[in-house]
Design an enzyme around this catalytic site. Structure first.
Site, short mmCIF file in Angstrom:
data_model
loop_
_atom_site.label_atom_id
_atom_site.label_comp_id
_atom_site.label_asym_id
_atom_site.label_seq_id
_atom_site.Cartn_x
_atom_site.Cartn_y
_atom_site.Cartn_z
CD GLU A 83 -1.52 2.34 1.92
OE1 GLU A 83 -1.97 3.39 1.86
OE2 GLU A 83 -0.33 2.23 2.45
CB CYS A 115 -4.50 -4.52 4.20
SG CYS A 115 -4.41 -2.90 4.91
CG HIS A 237 -6.16 -6.84 7.74
ND1 HIS A 237 -4.70 -6.57 7.64
CD2 HIS A 237 -6.72 -5.84 7.63
CE1 HIS A 237 -4.52 -5.41 7.68
NE2 HIS A 237 -5.74 -4.74 7.89
#
Ligand code: CAA
Length: 399
Positions: A83, A115, A237
């Site tokens: 990112e 992400c 995540h």
């Protein structure tokens, strides 16, 4: 292609920044009750890169041990997910390719979707390996998570790179079909090209993540995936580690399963050890969760001999904006012989603590855009450094 070909993660190694800011220092500066950071969001500290570190130096440091162990002869593709890209045109992976002296007969590309991109890279890699099982793909996820000073996001920054070697007959984790997929156009977190720090609507981003948990699971179930009770653990995540708990509670609820805290704890707790002290590493985060799970399974999961041998692990990859994917992996029996637990713990323990003032100074650093010669102070003790920005070109050194 043989129908019983297994593909997946053959090796995994991570690196992080030179420095660390404990949340106690942030709390002392901004007057926040430390309970909010330690318990409320589940974070103890966050990695901070030195002035001469960036996504390239961390990526090369993560990947170098993989190349040292396996050689580079079979690596014909490098996919770099990030990112926090350093160039609008050139893939950060090309710098890594050069620092690691990989063969010129190699394709290198950078992928972006907040992400999520490392999971896109992993799936792309699996497709390439299935096409030619003699080839391996080096997947690298590397990010520096940066929000504005004095904003709510400041407590959820961090930095790390995870490198994974994807190949046939993997030593660590076989990646299974099918995947559950979900995309929704939402402005929960984004970073326009002219900004160094991300913009975020914190509460909306949590809601969007939970909506993606439902969406991916619904599709995963419709594609014939495993029921939730078959999984030994779930790697989510982790923008902050409490998010994994929120997500798993939400998933169990959605599946009509009991959401008692013991069940949630068992599924998630071994995946948070690295993210809770490194902070958000965007694309790398879900694979740091896997590293923590595998590295701890021997000591703590209760598996006396094999740890997670033959067990299924769920992965939920979420990238704001948003794209998400749920998929399963099976841990390969004997995987513990191939782990890098000591090196991973050393990467965390070697970091030097910063005072809040030192961190703030590093946070505010940026290169002038005038094309001049801008050497960086020699700070990192890692194997690679960003030596200068000269004539708009990034110059890297091997130490
Ligand atoms: N003791 C214990 N707990 C406390 C506490 C105390 N003294 N004070 C507060 N808390 C708890 C709160 O109750 C809350 O817990 P719940 O969510 O379980 O209710 C938690 O601490 C956080 O408190 P707030 O919501 O009030 O905190 P905040 O307004 O500062 O926002 C945040 C927190 C939204 C995570 C913010 O840090 C942020 O915007 N971070 C960046 C965005 C982000 O990480 N989003 C996650 C989903 S998006 C994604 O995953 C992609 C990505 O990587 C960015």
């Amino acid at each position: 292609m043989s129908s019983d070909l297994t593909t997946g993660i053959h090796d995994l190694s991570f690196a992080t920044g030179e420095y660390v800011l404990p949340h106690t220092a942030l709390a002392a500066y901004n007057g926040t009750d430390i309970g909010k950071y330690h318990t409320g969001i589940g974070q103890r500290s966050m990695s901070v890169p030195a002035a001469d570190e960036d996504i390239v130096t961390m990526a090369a440091a993560a990947a170098a041990p993989i190349v040292a162990r396996h050689g580079a002869e079979r690596i014909r593709t490098v996919v770099f997910a990030t990112e926090s890209s350093v160039d609008q045109a050139k893939s950060a992976g090309v710098y890594v390719h050069s620092l690691l002296q990989l063969p010129s007969a190699c394709r290198v590309v950078e992928l972006k979707q907040a992400c999520y991109a490392a999971t896109a890279a992993l799936q792309l890699a699996i497709g390439l390996v299935r096409r030619d099982p003699s080839q391996q793909v080096l997947v690298i996820a590397s990010d520096v998570s940066k929000y504005d000073l004095d904003s709510p996001g400041e407590a959820t920054q961090g930095a790390a790179a995870v490198a994974m070697l994807i190949g046939a007959d993997p030593a660590l984790v076989r990646i299974e079909e099918p995947s559950g997929l979900f995309t929704a156009d939402v402005m929960d977190f984004w970073r326009p090209n002219y900004r160094e720090t991300a913009l975020v609507d914190g509460q909306q981003s949590i809601a969007a993540y939970l909506q993606a948990v439902e969406g991916t699971w619904k599709d995963y179930a419709e594609q014939g995936g495993r029921p939730p009770q078959e999984f030994a653990a779930f790697c989510y995540h982790q923008p902050f580690t409490k998010m994994a708990y929120k997500a798993h509670r939400h998933l169990l609820n959605y599946c009509g399963q009991a959401t008692d805290e013991d069940a949630v704890e068992r599924a998630v707790k071994h995946t948070t050890a690295y993210n809770s002290v490194i902070g958000n590493s965007y694309t790398a985060s879900v694979y740091l969760a896997l590293a923590a799970l595998l590295d701890q399974a021997g000591d703590q999961t209760g598996g006396q001999d094999g740890g997670l041998d033959g067990r299924s692990v769920g992965f939920l990859s979420y990238g704001s904006g948003s794209v998400a994917e749920f998929f399963a992996g099976t841990v390969v029996p004997g995987y513990r012989r191939h782990l890098r637990t000591a090196a991973h713990r050393a990467a965390i323990d070697r970091r030097t603590p910063l005072t809040y003032a030192e961190y703030r100074e590093l946070h505010q650093r940026s290169f002038p855009a005038d094309g001049g010669d801008h050497p960086t102070p020699a700070q990192t003790t890692g194997p690679f450094r960003l030596a200068a920005l000269r004539g708009h070109k990034r110059l890297y050194d091997t130490r």
